[in-house]
Scaffold this active site. Structure first.
Site, PDB file in Angstrom:
ATOM      1  N   LYS A  75      -1.129   4.396   0.211  1.00  0.00           N
ATOM      2  CA  LYS A  75      -1.434   4.268   1.640  1.00  0.00           C
ATOM      3  C   LYS A  75      -0.220   3.963   2.508  1.00  0.00           C
ATOM      4  CE  LYS A  75      -4.681   5.577   1.962  1.00  0.00           C
ATOM      5  NZ  LYS A  75      -5.042   6.963   1.518  1.00  0.00           N
ATOM      6  N   SER A  76       0.961   4.292   1.972  1.00  0.00           N
ATOM      7  CA  SER A  76       2.158   4.043   2.772  1.00  0.00           C
ATOM      8  C   SER A  76       2.621   5.308   3.502  1.00  0.00           C
ATOM      9  CB  SER A  76       3.273   3.526   1.866  1.00  0.00           C
ATOM     10  OG  SER A  76       3.529   4.497   0.887  1.00  0.00           O
ATOM     11  N   TRP A  80       2.444  12.271   4.159  1.00  0.00           N
ATOM     12  CA  TRP A  80       3.479  12.595   5.157  1.00  0.00           C
ATOM     13  C   TRP A  80       4.792  12.923   4.446  1.00  0.00           C
ATOM     14  CZ3 TRP A  80       5.746   8.479   9.046  1.00  0.00           C
ATOM     15  CH2 TRP A  80       6.483   9.128  10.029  1.00  0.00           C
ATOM     16  N   HIS A 140       2.685   6.886  -8.150  1.00  0.00           N
ATOM     17  CA  HIS A 140       2.579   5.560  -7.519  1.00  0.00           C
ATOM     18  C   HIS A 140       3.045   4.472  -8.501  1.00  0.00           C
ATOM     19  CE1 HIS A 140       0.326   6.774  -3.987  1.00  0.00           C
ATOM     20  NE2 HIS A 140      -0.777   7.078  -4.612  1.00  0.00           N
ATOM     21  N   GLY A 297      -2.681   6.980  11.534  1.00  0.00           N
ATOM     22  CA  GLY A 297      -1.256   7.317  11.474  1.00  0.00           C
ATOM     23  C   GLY A 297      -0.392   6.542  12.447  1.00  0.00           C
TER      24      GLY A 297
HETATM   25  P1  PAP Z   1      -2.432   7.979  -0.567  1.00  0.00           P
HETATM   26  O1  PAP Z   1      -1.698   6.784  -1.099  1.00  0.00           O
HETATM   27  O2  PAP Z   1      -3.921   7.918  -0.879  1.00  0.00           O
HETATM   28  O3  PAP Z   1      -1.805   9.262  -0.918  1.00  0.00           O
HETATM   29  P2  PAP Z   1      -1.111   7.953   1.931  1.00  0.00           P
HETATM   30  O4  PAP Z   1      -0.864   9.367   2.254  1.00  0.00           O
HETATM   31  O5  PAP Z   1      -0.014   7.173   1.316  1.00  0.00           O
HETATM   32  O6  PAP Z   1      -2.397   7.837   1.024  1.00  0.00           O
HETATM   33  O7  PAP Z   1      -1.485   7.157   3.243  1.00  0.00           O
HETATM   34  C1  PAP Z   1      -2.309   7.629   4.244  1.00  0.00           C
HETATM   35  C2  PAP Z   1      -1.815   6.990   5.529  1.00  0.00           C
HETATM   36  O8  PAP Z   1      -0.749   7.755   6.081  1.00  0.00           O
HETATM   37  C3  PAP Z   1      -2.908   6.953   6.576  1.00  0.00           C
HETATM   38  O9  PAP Z   1      -2.653   5.794   7.368  1.00  0.00           O
HETATM   39  P3  PAP Z   1      -3.770   5.099   8.272  1.00  0.00           P
HETATM   40  O10 PAP Z   1      -4.921   4.801   7.401  1.00  0.00           O
HETATM   41  O11 PAP Z   1      -3.104   3.838   8.785  1.00  0.00           O
HETATM   42  O12 PAP Z   1      -4.070   6.041   9.373  1.00  0.00           O
HETATM   43  C4  PAP Z   1      -2.613   8.238   7.322  1.00  0.00           C
HETATM   44  O13 PAP Z   1      -3.175   8.307   8.604  1.00  0.00           O
HETATM   45  C5  PAP Z   1      -1.109   8.191   7.385  1.00  0.00           C
HETATM   46  N1  PAP Z   1      -0.531   9.521   7.632  1.00  0.00           N
HETATM   47  C6  PAP Z   1      -0.935  10.694   7.107  1.00  0.00           C
HETATM   48  N2  PAP Z   1      -0.166  11.692   7.566  1.00  0.00           N
HETATM   49  C7  PAP Z   1       0.721  11.148   8.404  1.00  0.00           C
HETATM   50  C8  PAP Z   1       1.780  11.690   9.204  1.00  0.00           C
HETATM   51  N3  PAP Z   1       2.042  12.977   9.212  1.00  0.00           N
HETATM   52  N4  PAP Z   1       2.492  10.832   9.951  1.00  0.00           N
HETATM   53  C9  PAP Z   1       2.233   9.519   9.938  1.00  0.00           C
HETATM   54  N5  PAP Z   1       1.249   8.946   9.219  1.00  0.00           N
HETATM   55  C10 PAP Z   1       0.504   9.744   8.450  1.00  0.00           C
END
Ligand code: PAP
Length: 332
Positions: A75-76, A80, A140, A297
């Site tokens: 979730k970091s 992206w 991870h 995001g």
């Molecule tokens: P994962 O560990 O399950 O793969 P991950 O992709 O690390 O998840 O994290 C998702 C977070 O990145 C979400 O944050 P939020 O819950 O605070 O909204 C998601 O919105 C955010 N995220 C996804 N894509 C982008 C992006 N292009 N730019 C910035 N933040 C993003």
């Protein structure tokens, strides 16, 4: 491949062989975030499915010197960074201005696969023959639990972390959305905050993972590149160019003049990725709806959820854990 309507996404499947059940029964366990139980393996917490994948990967994965592995604390902003890395590393075979660029058609999680959650999950033997070089992979897993060949080769590691408040809020929302999608009740914020603070988070303790990679990035800067979500938000162009230099594929002046850097950032922006058809309506191959990876995001969403008590408690833990490390998080 998508899962049928009746079976939960692979993320939530807890099928275990007898041998595996026996092994898991020797591990410390706690209530899970998405699944019913998580286990502590080699000092970190994860699902039974992920642990099986980690063990297989530790036993079988042969890293190559040219490999690039993205490591993130869940979730970091993994999705992206996967998109940025994919666009950056593949910009010769997939020019970023291409009309049918893979990022327009697939979720980044399906373009850059996790070692333990995709490639080595569910007893699979991965076939790397279709991978182009450099192979772009993700995990991870904490530094200490990486396959030996990753540490012993010249494989490059890109580590991404995010401030623990937003990471927690993102994890809590994500886990509950997946639970709701699978007709389970949600976990309260109080209970999961307590879990997070005790270190019982996905691949946690959060601080252990972050600190280990932080130290490695200082001791071995050619091997581990440490990035923060908030810094990319603040200075996207600077951070992307640093990343390209670390990966030894810097942007040429010509590319900069043609707008390649700006276009990669635009393509991978939250607004662009979130609104693509594949991410509004598609599912990733592990069965989770892609929209779950694009929630808000933003930096600072934690302020919409944290009480004063939660804030004080986490402040205290962060001070204790990160004291003297030189690592500072930004929260706004
Ligand atoms: P994962 O560990 O399950 O793969 P991950 O992709 O690390 O998840 O994290 C998702 C977070 O990145 C979400 O944050 P939020 O819950 O605070 O909204 C998601 O919105 C955010 N995220 C996804 N894509 C982008 C992006 N292009 N730019 C910035 N933040 C993003």
């Amino acid at each position: 491949m998508t899962t049928s309507q009746n079976s939960p996404p692979k993320y939530l499947q807890e099928d275990q062989s007898e041998e595996c059940k026996k092994f898991l029964s020797t591990l410390p366990k706690e209530k899970g975030w998405m699944e019913s139980t998580i286990y502590n393996y080699q000092g970190f917490w994860s699902s039974s499915r992920a642990i099986q994948g980690v063990i297989a990967c530790q036993q079988q994965f042969q890293a190559q010197d040219s490999d690039i592995i993205l490591v993130t604390s869940p979730k970091s902003g993994t999705v992206w960074l996967k998109s940025l890395l994919f666009a950056l590393v593949n910009r010769n075979n997939h020019p970023i201005f291409e009309k049918d660029h893979p990022l327009l058609l697939k979720n980044p999680h399906d373009l850059v696969l996790f070692l333990e959650l995709d490639l080595y999950a569910d007893g699979q033997v991965p076939d790397f023959s279709s991978f182009t070089s450099p192979r772009l992979l993700a995990t991870h897993v904490p530094f200490a639990s990486l396959p030996k060949s990753v540490k012993n080769s010249r494989t490059k590691l890109v580590y991404l972390c995010r401030n623990p408040r937003d990471t927690f809020i993102s994890m809590w929302n994500f886990a509950n959305n997946l639970r709701l999608d699978n007709h389970k009740d949600i976990n309260s914020i109080e209970e999961m905050f307590d879990h997070f603070c005790k270190g019982v988070s996905l691949y946690g303790p959060f601080w252990n993972q972050v600190l280990d990679y932080w130290k490695e990035s200082i001791e071995n800067p050619d091997k581990v590149f440490f990035l923060m979500y908030e810094e990319i938000k603040k200075q996207p162009k600077i951070q992307l160019k640093r990343l390209a230099e670390f990966l030894e594929c810097p942007f040429s002046i010509e590319e900069e003049n043609c707008g390649v850097v700006d276009e990669i950032l635009r393509m991978c922006s939250f607004e662009n990725l979130r609104n693509l058809e594949v991410n509004t309506h598609g599912k990733m191959s592990a069965g989770v709806a892609n929209k779950n990876f694009f929630r808000r995001g933003k930096v600072g969403d934690w302020k919409n959820y944290f009480t004063v008590e939660m804030n004080d408690k986490l402040n205290h833990i962060i001070e204790q854990k990160f004291q003297g490390s030189g690592l500072k998080f930004s929260y706004i």
